[in-house]
Design a protein around this motif. Structure first.
Motif, short mmCIF file in Angstrom:
data_model
loop_
_atom_site.label_atom_id
_atom_site.label_comp_id
_atom_site.label_asym_id
_atom_site.label_seq_id
_atom_site.Cartn_x
_atom_site.Cartn_y
_atom_site.Cartn_z
N GLU A 146 -11.02 21.82 11.71
CA GLU A 146 -11.47 22.78 11.42
C GLU A 146 -12.17 23.70 12.89
N SER A 147 -12.65 22.44 13.66
CA SER A 147 -13.04 22.91 14.88
C SER A 147 -12.47 23.16 15.85
N ARG A 148 -10.74 23.31 15.48
CA ARG A 148 -9.49 23.69 16.59
C ARG A 148 -9.46 25.14 15.82
N LEU A 149 -9.14 25.28 14.57
CA LEU A 149 -8.74 26.95 13.51
C LEU A 149 -9.99 26.85 12.54
N LEU A 159 -3.86 26.45 5.21
CA LEU A 159 -2.88 25.89 6.37
C LEU A 159 -3.41 24.82 6.86
N ARG A 160 -4.62 24.87 6.78
CA ARG A 160 -5.39 23.60 7.14
C ARG A 160 -4.92 21.91 6.50
N GLN A 161 -4.67 22.96 5.17
CA GLN A 161 -3.63 21.31 4.29
C GLN A 161 -2.79 21.53 4.22
N GLN A 162 -2.24 22.65 4.50
CA GLN A 162 -0.76 22.75 4.86
C GLN A 162 -0.70 20.92 5.72
N ILE A 163 -1.53 21.91 6.83
CA ILE A 163 -1.12 21.44 8.47
C ILE A 163 -1.64 19.29 8.37
N LEU A 164 -2.78 19.06 7.70
CA LEU A 164 -2.85 17.49 7.37
C LEU A 164 -1.51 17.24 6.32
N HIS A 165 -1.72 18.07 5.38
CA HIS A 165 -0.14 16.88 4.82
C HIS A 165 1.46 17.23 5.39
N PHE A 166 1.32 18.22 5.91
CA PHE A 166 3.42 17.84 6.65
C PHE A 166 2.89 17.43 7.96
#
Length: 465
Positions: A146-149, A159-166
């Motif tokens: 969250e501090s980056r995006l 998008l953040r959820q997808q990044i952490l998952h993938f």
């Protein structure tokens, strides 16, 4: 518990083969997998931070005894349950074992049903510990991302959820989005939150290099491979071994080199220019494009077979104009960071500045917004100007009596919201109604008042519900 017993492992430690066999039989009948070892050193070598079960150990062992093994395990992971078994137990030994952190202490001879129940409870406790650790890690990673995006819009949360998952996979990722939306930030996050985070993150912009240099930069070359190649050069692909290679502007890669990149992805081997043997590489490819990949294929800039290798996972970064009030949060964050960086006070936004922030389309996206915040901070004390003037360059006559009323600002903001929603949904009024939560008649009236039409939003659908 959410885990099945079959998913968990019990490490049996006993130097008596017949006792190990008996424990194996009883524990497997209870539904657990088992690993059996004879001593403490071998037991420690089998325990990893993500060990999901418990340890059952005899107290009497050759070398370090069970109590010493318990202490060694506790020094590494205090939450790993250890059940101790002895045929020579007494009260002082049991007290010492429990003080040292033993989960339970069982004397021989014991009832198989009893030890199965003790193991089950110990494994359940371990499963809860692992679930809590996973949740804590997920929360920490989410906060870090969250501090980056930065942004609270639904699109950014997804998008953040997808990044952490993938990030936890090794699949190739293609990031699409307009210039300035933060595609490299996402690529870096895919590396930093992955199992490859200890490996290198190597980035190259295919559009920033002369075409003649792309091959040498990507694949490397041997000394003497061509004029001027006086020494061996390790290419970016090879440099990203055990890490992540980020190829920005992938559609700018020369077509003649795309088959060579495809071979790297298919075979995990790279050929240096002038080399005589292939080099094994283990790298995850993340690429990015500000052009829709399908359009790149249709226009002949990207091979279709390469696209199929690049976009195993496709992440789309929304433009800033589609992120609602995120622009306010981003501007405030950038202003405060830059004020600290330059050692000056962070200026406040006027109502008019806030309205401009939310109605301006920001064609340069987050990159343009950050530039605007920097200019706003630096000019605030010596040359204060409305944000609109700093961004657009449209300077207004100096007239202190001139002001924009609240109604005008609200009308401008309302018009922008409806116009952006129409554009986002390509004129599909039904979708706009759902997003803005408006009755059809109210939307029609507002569109008429602001001079908006469906056709201004681009291609429209012929039917609606």
């Amino acid at each position: 518990m959410t885990e099945n017993a079959d998913d968990r492992t019990v490490l049996i430690v006993d130097d008596d083969p017949s006792m190990r066999a008996a424990l194996r039989q009883w524990i497997r009948l209870a539904g657990f997998a088992t690993v059996e070892v004879a001593g403490a050193d071998e037991a420690m070598s089998r325990l990893s931070p993500d060990f999901d079960g418990c340890v059952v150990s005899d107290v009497k062992l050759e070398g370090d005894d069970g109590l010493e093994l318990l202490r060694r395990i506790a020094s590494r992971d205090t939450d790993l349950p250890v059940v101790l078994i002895t045929g020579h137990g007494d009260v002082p030994m049991a007290v010492e074992a429990m003080r040292a952190g033993a989960y339970d202490f069982i004397e021989k001879p014991f009832d198989p049903d009893h030890i199965a129940e003790v193991v089950r409870r110990a494994a359940d406790k371990r499963a809860l510990v692992m679930e809590n650790r996973a949740l804590k890690k997920q929360l920490e990673e989410g906060a870090g991302l969250e501090s980056r995006l930065i942004g609270n819009s639904p699109a950014m949360e997804t998008l953040r959820q997808q990044i952490l998952h993938f990030a936890k996979t090794d699949a190739a990722v293609l990031i699409t989005g307009e210039t300035g939306t933060g595609k490299e930030v996402i690529a870096q996050a895919l590396h930093d939150f992955s199992l490859r985070s200890d490996g290198p993150f190597v980035a190259i912009n295919a559009a920033a290099l002369p075409e003649a240099m792309v091959e040498a930069e990507l694949f490397g070359h041997e000394a003497g491979a061509f004029t001027g190649a006086d020494r061996r050069h390790i290419g970016r692909i090879e440099a990203a071994h055990n890490g992540v290679l980020f190829l920005d502007e992938i559609v700018s890669m020369p077509l003649v080199l795309q088959p060579k990149l495809l071979r790297v992805l298919q075979e995990s081997k790279v050929d240096r220019i002038g080399g005589t043997k292939s080099i094994d590489v283990n790298t995850r490819l993340v690429s990015a494009s500000n052009l829709h990949p399908g359009e790149a294929v249709r226009s002949g800039r990207l091979r279709e077979d390469l696209l199929f290798r690049l976009n195993t996972i496709e992440l789309h970064v929304p433009p800033l104009r589609e992120r609602g009030r995120d622009c306010l949060l981003l501007f405030d964050t950038f202003s405060n960071r830059l004020a600290v960086q330059y050692g000056i006070g962070a200026p406040g936004l006027s109502v008019r500045d806030e309205a401009f922030l939310q109605t301006y389309p920001w064609p340069g996206n987050v990159r343009e917004l950050r530039n605007a915040a920097e200019r706003f901070v630096l000019n605030a004390e010596v040359n204060p100007q409305p944000l609109e003037a700093l961004v657009t360059g449209q300077r207004e006559p100096s007239d202190p009596t001139r002001s924009t009323g609240l109604k005008d600002l609200m009308d401008e903001y309302e018009r922008s919201l409806i116009e952006n929603a129409l554009r986002r949904h390509k004129g599909r009024v039904a979708d706009v109604l759902r997003e803005l939560n408006l009755p059809r008649r109210t939307l029609n009236e507002k569109m008429a008042r602001h001079g908006l039409t469906r056709e201004q939003a681009g291609p429209t659908e012929t039917s609606e519900t």
